[in-house]
Design an enzyme around this catalytic site. Sequence first.
Site, PDB file in Angstrom:
ATOM      1  N   HIS A 182       6.764  -0.876  46.146  1.00 61.72           N
ATOM      2  CA  HIS A 182       6.496  -0.677  44.723  1.00 61.72           C
ATOM      3  C   HIS A 182       7.663   0.050  44.060  1.00 61.72           C
ATOM      4  O   HIS A 182       8.073   1.113  44.514  1.00 61.72           O
ATOM      5  CB  HIS A 182       5.223   0.138  44.528  1.00 61.72           C
ATOM      6  CG  HIS A 182       3.971  -0.601  44.882  1.00 61.72           C
ATOM      7  ND1 HIS A 182       3.236  -1.295  43.953  1.00 61.72           N
ATOM      8  CD2 HIS A 182       3.335  -0.755  46.078  1.00 61.72           C
ATOM      9  CE1 HIS A 182       2.187  -1.842  44.544  1.00 61.72           C
ATOM     10  NE2 HIS A 182       2.225  -1.531  45.843  1.00 61.72           N
ATOM     11  N   ASP A 231       7.719   1.689  41.235  1.00 56.73           N
ATOM     12  CA  ASP A 231       7.347   3.010  40.730  1.00 56.73           C
ATOM     13  C   ASP A 231       6.916   3.953  41.842  1.00 56.73           C
ATOM     14  O   ASP A 231       6.568   5.110  41.577  1.00 56.73           O
ATOM     15  CB  ASP A 231       6.253   2.904  39.659  1.00 56.73           C
ATOM     16  CG  ASP A 231       5.025   2.139  40.136  1.00 56.73           C
ATOM     17  OD1 ASP A 231       5.047   1.584  41.250  1.00 56.73           O
ATOM     18  OD2 ASP A 231       4.032   2.077  39.381  1.00 56.73           O
ATOM     19  N   GLU A 266      -7.320  -2.981  51.986  1.00 56.67           N
ATOM     20  CA  GLU A 266      -6.679  -1.680  52.213  1.00 56.67           C
ATOM     21  C   GLU A 266      -7.755  -0.600  52.266  1.00 56.67           C
ATOM     22  O   GLU A 266      -8.019  -0.020  53.317  1.00 56.67           O
ATOM     23  CB  GLU A 266      -5.669  -1.385  51.109  1.00 56.67           C
ATOM     24  CG  GLU A 266      -4.968  -0.045  51.280  1.00 56.67           C
ATOM     25  CD  GLU A 266      -4.025   0.281  50.130  1.00 56.67           C
ATOM     26  OE1 GLU A 266      -3.260   1.243  50.266  1.00 56.67           O
ATOM     27  OE2 GLU A 266      -4.056  -0.418  49.091  1.00 56.67           O
ATOM     28  N   ASP A 278       5.568   0.261  51.267  1.00 58.93           N
ATOM     29  CA  ASP A 278       4.628   0.504  50.177  1.00 58.93           C
ATOM     30  C   ASP A 278       5.261   1.395  49.111  1.00 58.93           C
ATOM     31  O   ASP A 278       5.715   0.895  48.086  1.00 58.93           O
ATOM     32  CB  ASP A 278       3.322   1.098  50.695  1.00 58.93           C
ATOM     33  CG  ASP A 278       2.149   0.857  49.757  1.00 58.93           C
ATOM     34  OD1 ASP A 278       2.304   0.059  48.815  1.00 58.93           O
ATOM     35  OD2 ASP A 278       1.075   1.445  49.967  1.00 58.93           O
ATOM     36  N   GLY A 317      -4.137  -1.889  42.471  1.00 62.80           N
ATOM     37  CA  GLY A 317      -5.022  -0.873  41.924  1.00 62.80           C
ATOM     38  C   GLY A 317      -6.222  -0.689  42.830  1.00 62.80           C
ATOM     39  O   GLY A 317      -6.349  -1.342  43.865  1.00 62.80           O
ATOM     40  N   HIS A 347      -3.255  -7.423  46.793  1.00 65.55           N
ATOM     41  CA  HIS A 347      -3.681  -6.216  47.494  1.00 65.55           C
ATOM     42  C   HIS A 347      -5.137  -6.408  47.907  1.00 65.55           C
ATOM     43  O   HIS A 347      -6.024  -6.519  47.043  1.00 65.55           O
ATOM     44  CB  HIS A 347      -3.579  -4.994  46.575  1.00 65.55           C
ATOM     45  CG  HIS A 347      -2.207  -4.430  46.455  1.00 65.55           C
ATOM     46  ND1 HIS A 347      -1.200  -5.065  45.765  1.00 65.55           N
ATOM     47  CD2 HIS A 347      -1.672  -3.273  46.933  1.00 65.55           C
ATOM     48  CE1 HIS A 347      -0.096  -4.318  45.815  1.00 65.55           C
ATOM     49  NE2 HIS A 347      -0.355  -3.228  46.517  1.00 65.55           N
TER      50      HIS A 347
END
Length: 377
Positions: A29, A31, A227, A315, A197, A224
Amino acid sequence: MADPVAIPGTAPITRDTVRRAPKVLLHDHLDGGLRVGTVVELARESGYDKLPTTDPGELAAWFLGAAHSGSLVRYLETFGHTVAVMQSREALTRVAAEAAEDLAADGVVYAEVRFAPELHVEGGLDLDAVVDAVLDGFALGAERAAAAGRTIRIGTLLTAMRHAARSREIAELSVKFRDEADAGVRSGGVVGFDIAGAEKGFPPTRHLDAFEYVRQQNAHVTIHAGEAFGLPSIWEAIQWCGADRLGHGVRIVDDIDTTGERPALGRLAAYVRDMRVPLEMCPTSNLHTGAAPSLAEHPIGLLTDLRFRVTVNTDNRLMSGCTLTSELTDLADTFGYGWDTLQWFTVNAMKSAFIGFDERLALIDDVIKPGYAALRG
């Protein structure tokens, strides 16, 4: 999956030697991978005053501590700070360029880096401008890496937030920028679409129209799933939404019975393995969010033994204080993997990348296999 006994001349597996190995990263990611010093500088420049500290060392420790909470929801809260300082074109380009440089310095030769354009419009940018800024940054970073003698190819994944309502818009954006790259409008482009998210309460089927659009456009999807939530999330991602890859997919082990003499796969686990659905596994991040209690107990060991299409990923490099080098080295230390297994992880990832077959094959044959052969001696 045990490796043969090391032969004379084989390089030992250490952080330094693994850093030299050509590596492939599919789940990272933007960010979640900022340099901590950049967070501090961008906060100062933009007037953002909510950082818990402006001391880089203390801030790095804070991110790691907040991430290592055992809660995915708490983990995701740390992104409020990084996203807040990524609201201008200059900031986005800088962060993307530094990401490309950092990954190249870590020995990554191909990476797919994802971000959610909808999170970066608070400063007045529209979605197109956000994507433009990031793509320019990746190109700039790759150029700087090449000038330093390192080659990296960056593919971009556009992510929609599963709790929001802009997934169809982001899906269309991913196809638009893919088509622009294919037409030669720009040198770099978007290679796929993702949703991310909190999983619980936000199943992927809420965004079915976005996934149907992407598939109709012959574009790629990673979701995603599996998880923090279980098998229903994985099942929906694959069978309803057409995911080409699973982001994490850790909970597929819930469909594997290990109580007998040999592991017995349920219908879904067998399908995932038989169809070679890639699992974008992120071991350190999973420990931090509570998806696994320890690295030794992480499902990646069992899934590797059973020959699922396992890939190894970072990640969020800032939050989890990791690199792809550290992830692979820690796995080798924990499970006794040698160079054959590390190459297997890498080839799995390259086979699963969202770029053309010819380019994937060239990287495997001309870069990855020779790189690992050199380390074997």
